[in-house]
Design a protein around this motif. Structure first.
Motif, PDB file in Angstrom:
ATOM      1  N   GLY A   5     -70.560 -22.989  55.309  1.00 25.81           N
ATOM      2  CA  GLY A   5     -70.343 -21.795  56.122  1.00 25.81           C
ATOM      3  C   GLY A   5     -71.617 -21.305  56.784  1.00 25.81           C
ATOM      4  O   GLY A   5     -71.600 -20.904  57.958  1.00 25.81           O
ATOM      5  N   LEU A   6     -72.736 -21.359  56.070  1.00 27.55           N
ATOM      6  CA  LEU A   6     -74.009 -20.933  56.659  1.00 27.55           C
ATOM      7  C   LEU A   6     -74.434 -21.868  57.784  1.00 27.55           C
ATOM      8  O   LEU A   6     -74.931 -21.418  58.827  1.00 27.55           O
ATOM      9  N   ALA A   7     -74.257 -23.173  57.584  1.00 31.28           N
ATOM     10  CA  ALA A   7     -74.643 -24.138  58.616  1.00 31.28           C
ATOM     11  C   ALA A   7     -73.796 -23.976  59.870  1.00 31.28           C
ATOM     12  O   ALA A   7     -74.298 -24.097  60.996  1.00 31.28           O
ATOM     13  N   LEU A   8     -72.508 -23.704  59.696  1.00 28.11           N
ATOM     14  CA  LEU A   8     -71.638 -23.490  60.850  1.00 28.11           C
ATOM     15  C   LEU A   8     -72.102 -22.304  61.689  1.00 28.11           C
ATOM     16  O   LEU A   8     -72.023 -22.325  62.926  1.00 28.11           O
ATOM     17  N   THR A   9     -72.603 -21.266  61.016  1.00 35.42           N
ATOM     18  CA  THR A   9     -73.085 -20.071  61.731  1.00 35.42           C
ATOM     19  C   THR A   9     -74.455 -20.309  62.359  1.00 35.42           C
ATOM     20  O   THR A   9     -74.680 -19.980  63.524  1.00 35.42           O
ATOM     21  N   LEU A  10     -75.361 -20.900  61.589  1.00 37.37           N
ATOM     22  CA  LEU A  10     -76.741 -21.031  62.049  1.00 37.37           C
ATOM     23  C   LEU A  10     -76.897 -22.046  63.175  1.00 37.37           C
ATOM     24  O   LEU A  10     -77.797 -21.910  64.014  1.00 37.37           O
ATOM     25  N   ARG A  11     -76.039 -23.054  63.224  1.00 38.96           N
ATOM     26  CA  ARG A  11     -76.202 -24.086  64.252  1.00 38.96           C
ATOM     27  C   ARG A  11     -75.934 -23.554  65.660  1.00 38.96           C
ATOM     28  O   ARG A  11     -76.304 -24.197  66.644  1.00 38.96           O
ATOM     29  N   GLU A  12     -75.280 -22.393  65.766  1.00 40.20           N
ATOM     30  CA  GLU A  12     -74.981 -21.813  67.069  1.00 40.20           C
ATOM     31  C   GLU A  12     -76.024 -20.806  67.527  1.00 40.20           C
ATOM     32  O   GLU A  12     -75.881 -20.208  68.590  1.00 40.20           O
ATOM     33  N   ASN A  13     -77.069 -20.572  66.731  1.00 41.98           N
ATOM     34  CA  ASN A  13     -78.103 -19.625  67.130  1.00 41.98           C
ATOM     35  C   ASN A  13     -78.953 -20.173  68.274  1.00 41.98           C
ATOM     36  O   ASN A  13     -79.067 -21.384  68.471  1.00 41.98           O
ATOM     37  N   ASP A  14     -79.569 -19.262  68.999  1.00 42.20           N
ATOM     38  CA  ASP A  14     -80.315 -19.658  70.197  1.00 42.20           C
ATOM     39  C   ASP A  14     -81.493 -20.563  69.874  1.00 42.20           C
ATOM     40  O   ASP A  14     -81.780 -21.499  70.628  1.00 42.20           O
ATOM     41  N   TYR A  15     -82.187 -20.286  68.765  1.00 44.98           N
ATOM     42  CA  TYR A  15     -83.362 -21.102  68.462  1.00 44.98           C
ATOM     43  C   TYR A  15     -82.973 -22.538  68.110  1.00 44.98           C
ATOM     44  O   TYR A  15     -83.726 -23.466  68.371  1.00 44.98           O
ATOM     45  N   VAL A  16     -81.779 -22.728  67.535  1.00 44.30           N
ATOM     46  CA  VAL A  16     -81.306 -24.083  67.250  1.00 44.30           C
ATOM     47  C   VAL A  16     -80.922 -24.789  68.548  1.00 44.30           C
ATOM     48  O   VAL A  16     -81.242 -25.966  68.760  1.00 44.30           O
ATOM     49  N   LEU A  17     -80.239 -24.059  69.441  1.00 44.41           N
ATOM     50  CA  LEU A  17     -79.879 -24.655  70.735  1.00 44.41           C
ATOM     51  C   LEU A  17     -81.122 -24.990  71.541  1.00 44.41           C
ATOM     52  O   LEU A  17     -81.162 -26.011  72.251  1.00 44.41           O
ATOM     53  N   SER A  60     -81.823 -34.221  64.667  1.00 39.27           N
ATOM     54  CA  SER A  60     -80.954 -33.416  63.812  1.00 39.27           C
ATOM     55  C   SER A  60     -81.604 -33.127  62.470  1.00 39.27           C
ATOM     56  O   SER A  60     -81.480 -32.015  61.924  1.00 39.27           O
ATOM     57  N   LEU A  61     -82.324 -34.112  61.924  1.00 41.92           N
ATOM     58  CA  LEU A  61     -82.987 -33.918  60.636  1.00 41.92           C
ATOM     59  C   LEU A  61     -84.038 -32.822  60.726  1.00 41.92           C
ATOM     60  O   LEU A  61     -84.153 -31.980  59.824  1.00 41.92           O
ATOM     61  N   ARG A  62     -84.794 -32.823  61.817  1.00 41.89           N
ATOM     62  CA  ARG A  62     -85.836 -31.795  61.977  1.00 41.89           C
ATOM     63  C   ARG A  62     -85.208 -30.408  62.122  1.00 41.89           C
ATOM     64  O   ARG A  62     -85.718 -29.431  61.572  1.00 41.89           O
ATOM     65  N   ILE A  63     -84.121 -30.314  62.838  1.00 44.28           N
ATOM     66  CA  ILE A  63     -83.456 -29.013  63.003  1.00 44.28           C
ATOM     67  C   ILE A  63     -82.896 -28.535  61.668  1.00 44.28           C
ATOM     68  O   ILE A  63     -83.040 -27.357  61.307  1.00 44.28           O
ATOM     69  N   MET A  64     -82.281 -29.434  60.907  1.00 41.22           N
ATOM     70  CA  MET A  64     -81.692 -29.031  59.631  1.00 41.22           C
ATOM     71  C   MET A  64     -82.759 -28.587  58.636  1.00 41.22           C
ATOM     72  O   MET A  64     -82.593 -27.576  57.949  1.00 41.22           O
ATOM     73  N   LEU A  65     -83.857 -29.341  58.551  1.00 43.65           N
ATOM     74  CA  LEU A  65     -84.905 -29.000  57.590  1.00 43.65           C
ATOM     75  C   LEU A  65     -85.799 -27.877  58.075  1.00 43.65           C
ATOM     76  O   LEU A  65     -86.381 -27.139  57.264  1.00 43.65           O
ATOM     77  N   GLY A  66     -85.948 -27.748  59.381  1.00 42.10           N
ATOM     78  CA  GLY A  66     -86.864 -26.741  59.915  1.00 42.10           C
ATOM     79  C   GLY A  66     -86.228 -25.400  60.213  1.00 42.10           C
ATOM     80  O   GLY A  66     -86.928 -24.370  60.237  1.00 42.10           O
ATOM     81  N   LEU A 108     -74.717 -31.899  51.118  1.00 39.51           N
ATOM     82  CA  LEU A 108     -73.374 -32.172  51.608  1.00 39.51           C
ATOM     83  C   LEU A 108     -72.865 -31.053  52.507  1.00 39.51           C
ATOM     84  O   LEU A 108     -72.267 -31.307  53.569  1.00 39.51           O
ATOM     85  N   GLY A 109     -73.081 -29.817  52.109  1.00 35.98           N
ATOM     86  CA  GLY A 109     -72.620 -28.690  52.923  1.00 35.98           C
ATOM     87  C   GLY A 109     -73.326 -28.613  54.259  1.00 35.98           C
ATOM     88  O   GLY A 109     -72.711 -28.286  55.281  1.00 35.98           O
ATOM     89  N   MET A 110     -74.631 -28.917  54.273  1.00 40.33           N
ATOM     90  CA  MET A 110     -75.379 -28.877  55.526  1.00 40.33           C
ATOM     91  C   MET A 110     -74.922 -29.979  56.476  1.00 40.33           C
ATOM     92  O   MET A 110     -74.754 -29.743  57.682  1.00 40.33           O
ATOM     93  N   ILE A 111     -74.698 -31.171  55.948  1.00 43.66           N
ATOM     94  CA  ILE A 111     -74.219 -32.268  56.794  1.00 43.66           C
ATOM     95  C   ILE A 111     -72.845 -31.946  57.369  1.00 43.66           C
ATOM     96  O   ILE A 111     -72.590 -32.136  58.566  1.00 43.66           O
ATOM     97  N   ALA A 112     -71.954 -31.424  56.520  1.00 48.33           N
ATOM     98  CA  ALA A 112     -70.608 -31.100  56.980  1.00 48.33           C
ATOM     99  C   ALA A 112     -70.622 -29.990  58.018  1.00 48.33           C
ATOM    100  O   ALA A 112     -69.927 -30.053  59.039  1.00 48.33           O
ATOM    101  N   GLY A 113     -71.432 -28.953  57.793  1.00 49.12           N
ATOM    102  CA  GLY A 113     -71.459 -27.836  58.715  1.00 49.12           C
ATOM    103  C   GLY A 113     -72.187 -28.130  60.012  1.00 49.12           C
ATOM    104  O   GLY A 113     -71.786 -27.649  61.078  1.00 49.12           O
ATOM    105  N   PHE A 114     -73.241 -28.923  59.941  1.00 50.39           N
ATOM    106  CA  PHE A 114     -74.048 -29.175  61.138  1.00 50.39           C
ATOM    107  C   PHE A 114     -73.391 -30.193  62.064  1.00 50.39           C
ATOM    108  O   PHE A 114     -73.353 -30.008  63.280  1.00 50.39           O
TER     109      PHE A 114
END
Length: 298
Positions: free
Chosen positions: A178-190, A199-205, A115-121
């Protein structure tokens, strides 16, 4: 020229790389108090696994003629009002405490992380709905919410696990959000997004692996609180149903005889204290060992 080559050689030689596992264990075990917690945890697991062989008597069968025995050669910690061996019930209570703790934390962590990952991502409506529900649950103290849910669902180990899982869910969800909100803005995610990854691959990977260290520390620290909450519910009579062996229920049964037979309450009380202390120390050690700022230091 030779001196120059020698200097370049010395400059190019980097210090040997420290293995991540070796560094982890070195930092994790550098404090004796953490080692003590690890030893206590190991003894608890062994006791729970081999309770049938370690218990000197049947924990559920009482002999009324032996009611309220003081500690002796036959009953090392005495007996309760129904003549049941306190030591045997204490040993089987270890199995109950660890089962409730690990299952509850596992269910709460999996659901809370999702739930937290879905909400944050994704943010937006998904974040608004999920986090407002979590805020509503967090408006109640965990033990009060678990008490309410246990009263509605009834006693028994399954209902206790459900109640405590729901009560501890908001903490995991908010930390993961909170972690997902921070990590989704990192360069490797972009970069992954630009290459068309789902999105599923990014969240799990990427999101989940990088969020695991702080989540692991949180889960370890939660174990002690969950076990204490289960003991509190059993003490109040809405937790593990009799004749099940539960430390909180044992404390409740024995507090009436504190002056005549204090071991009935002291033994399970000390067991609860040791378990909570051990998990808190393990969580403390994991926090130090998984802190990225310490990498390469030891």
């Amino acid at each position: 020229m030779a001196q120059k080559n020698k200097g370049n050689k010395e400059f190019s030689e980097a210090p040997p790389r420290v293995s991540e596992w070796r560094r982890f264990w070195r930092v994790f075990l550098q404090r004796k108090i953490v080692m003590f917690g690890l030893v206590v945890f190991g003894l608890l697991v062994i006791t729970a696994m081999f309770a049938n062989f370690l218990a000197p008597h049947d924990p559920y069968r009482g002999v009324m003629a032996d009611s309220l025995q003081q500690p002796n050669k036959t009953y090392w910690l005495g007996t309760d009002i129904q003549g049941r061996d306190t030591l045997s019930r204490l040993i089987f209570g270890t199995r109950t405490a660890l089962a409730v703790g690990f299952i509850t934390v596992g269910v709460s962590a999996v659901v809370g992380l999702a739930l937290g990952m879905i909400a944050g991502f994704f943010g937006g409506i998904a974040s608004a709905i999920i986090m407002r529900v979590m805020d509503a649950l967090m408006s109640f103290p965990m033990l009060i919410l678990a008490l309410l849910l246990s009263a509605i669902l009834g006693g028994g180990i399954q209902n206790v696990i459900i109640a405590l899982s729901i009560a501890s869910l908001p903490g995991n969800a908010r930390v993961m959000n909170g972690l997902a909100l921070t990590l989704r803005e990192n360069d490797y995610v972009l970069a992954e997004r630009s290459m068309g990854s789902t999105s599923l691959r990014i969240m799990l990977g990427h999101i989940l692996p990088n969020a695991l260290p702080p989540i692991l520390v949180l889960v370890t620290l939660q174990l002690g609180g969950i076990i204490m909450a289960e003991a509190g519910l059993s003490f109040l009579g809405i937790g593990i149903k009799p004749p099940g062996a539960a430390w909180g229920a044992m404390v409740n049964d024995g507090y009436r005889y504190l002056l005549t037979n204090p071991m009935l309450s002291f033994a399970p009380g000390i067991a609860i204290m040791l378990v909570v202390f051990a998990f808190n120390m393990l969580g403390d050690g994991l926090r130090d060992a998984l802190d990225p700022r310490l990498r390469g230091v030891l």
